[in-house]
Design an enzyme around this catalytic site. Structure first.
Site, PDB file in Angstrom:
ATOM      1  N   CYS A 273       0.798  -1.232   0.000  1.00  0.00           N
ATOM      2  CA  CYS A 273       0.000   0.000   0.000  1.00  0.00           C
ATOM      3  C   CYS A 273       0.827   1.277   0.000  1.00  0.00           C
ATOM      4  CB  CYS A 273      -0.940  -0.004   1.213  1.00  0.00           C
ATOM      5  SG  CYS A 273      -2.251  -1.239   1.111  1.00  0.00           S
ATOM      6  N   ILE A 274       1.615   1.478   1.049  1.00  0.00           N
ATOM      7  CA  ILE A 274       2.222   2.787   1.269  1.00  0.00           C
ATOM      8  C   ILE A 274       3.201   3.196   0.173  1.00  0.00           C
ATOM      9  CG2 ILE A 274       3.481   4.218   2.919  1.00  0.00           C
ATOM     10  CD1 ILE A 274       2.381   2.527   5.137  1.00  0.00           C
TER      11      ILE A 274
END
Length: 435
Positions: A273-274
């Site tokens: 995600c990040i």
């Protein structure tokens, strides 16, 4: 009774059948949770090895034990790569990857390929839910038109929702069932059906006014973290130049009981995600003539961190009259964060590649990752090295990339000649360099 009313009845009575597409770190826990709640689940994946493993009661994700798989199988869970079986399900949940391409732009190929594979078997009364993180507008600009081209209109004869995943592998407090779940629908009736479905498996639902709000909320969550990690990584570089231990600084600042949230620096961003999600928003924002400079700057800093670590290794070896070329370097931890087996976007892998390009002889040790996994951009024919005093002494440098609790840090400290610690797990000393 029309098709959506029949779907509503099946959901309310618990007779609904759920199909989950993509049985990875998001899809498989969700499938097990629905099964645990008494809902019939069919899992779909194009990876035949995953399908075979699950149907044999085996697991390929460390935290999801074979006992959990066996329990789900006993309750009717089955895996398949036959998308024609989509007709057997009532609710279809897409949990496939949304990576970046080589130009660092959104790659929706997995999502769109999955939807295209579903469409020949889609029927009136189906509910389609997208959980894959993506840019605001994906659900109504990419998925809805594909349904409508086949005669399916969300809110009229089918339902379409977006409900972003919020998995946090290794979190001892929060798991699939008790992480509040955001959901947005194409229409109010779509939202109602989607919310009712997920309430079988999730304790707290957070309905929002549209799929775009739900899509943006997921991006905000991860951009918030990416920007703050970028800030603390930049602070680490400044503190290092000033001969200040950034980890001591963070511990001191964190004693403030209000107005400060501690983030810890590291060797770069990892996880699915990040490192990726911010670029989905920066790409979409350009369509509106907006340059998201703040987000992109944080991305540049975080992307630079593996290079920073490699330079710290070079400097540390140089102090000992050695070069990276020809040095034996052991990477401690391949997973993107401690105590899990997930290596997606792990900065440890990028560091390994950079060190090898400079001529280092690379090994790794990770109790959660026994052999180097298949990846699109990297390949190492390596298996995890067991740690012993003799083996530790045989390396010119140990690099702590992931601070697993399973590592014996006293053993490392006693027998290593040089340790470069990117996580602040050890105290700085003559043989320990904080990077």
């Amino acid at each position: 009774m029309n098709d959506l009313q029949q779907l509503q009845e099946r959901i309310e009575t618990g007779g609904v059948v759920v199909g989950i597409y993509g049985l990875g770190y998001v899809g498989l826990p969700l499938a097990l949770r629905f099964t645990e709640a008494g809902i019939k689940v069919i899992g779909f994946d194009i990876d035949e090895s995953k399908v075979n493993a699950l149907n044999a009661g085996q697991s390929y994700i460390e935290r999801l034990t074979p006992d959990l798989i066996a329990s789900a199988r006993a309750k009717g869970f089955e895996a398949t790569n036959d998308f024609a079986r989509s007709t057997e399900a009532d609710a279809l949940i897409v949990c496939v990857p949304t990576p970046l391409d080589h130009h660092r732009e959104p790659d929706l190929s997995y999502v769109l390929a999955t939807v295209e594979a579903i469409l020949p078997h889609f029927r009136a009364g189906h509910l389609l839910s997208l959980e894959s993180t993506t840019w605001p507008g994906t659900t109504d600009e990419e998925l809805a038109p594909r349904l409508q081209a086949c005669g399916f209109v969300p809110g009229r004869n089918c339902a379409l929702v977006f409900s972003p995943e919020r998995e946090d592998p290794g979190n001892p407090t929060y798991a699939t069932h008790n992480i509040p779940k955001v959901i947005g629908g194409m229409t109010p009736s779509c939202l109602q059906l989607g919310k009712a479905l997920y309430e079988h498996a999730i304790e707290t639902m957070v309905p929002v006014s549209s799929t775009r709000v739900a899509e943006m909320s997921k991006l905000l969550e991860n951009i918030h973290r990416a920007v703050n990690i970028g800030l603390v990584n930049e602070m680490k570089i400044v503190a290092d130049k000033m001969d200040i231990n950034i980890h001591e600084v963070i511990r001191a600042a964190a004693t403030k009981p209000f107005g400060f949230v501690p983030y810890t620096p590291g060797p770069g961003l990892g996880g699915h995600c990040i490192p990726i999600d911010p670029f989905y928003l920066t790409w979409k924002a350009r369509e509106y003539g907006i340059n998201t400079r703040f987000i992109e700057l944080a991305g540049e800093i975080n992307h630079y961190m593996p290079h920073w670590v490699v330079q710290k290794v070079a400097d540390a070896l140089n102090e000992r009259c050695k070069s990276i070329k020809g040095s034996r370097i052991l990477i401690l931890g391949l997973a993107y964060k401690k105590n899990i087996d997930d290596t997606r976007e792990s900065p440890a892998v990028e560091i390994m590649s950079l060190l090898e390009a400079k001529g280092a002889q690379i090994d790794y040790s990770d109790p959660h990752v026994p052999s180097f996994p298949r990846k699109r951009d990297y390949h190492f024919e390596l298996s995890s090295v067991p740690l012993s005093p003799e083996r530790i002494r045989g390396y010119d440098c140990l690099l702590i990339a992931t601070d697993h609790d399973d590592f014996d840090y006293e053993l490392l400290s006693e027998h290593a000649g040089l340790i470069v610690d990117t996580r602040g797990r050890m105290k700085e000393s003559e043989k320990v360099v904080i990077a």
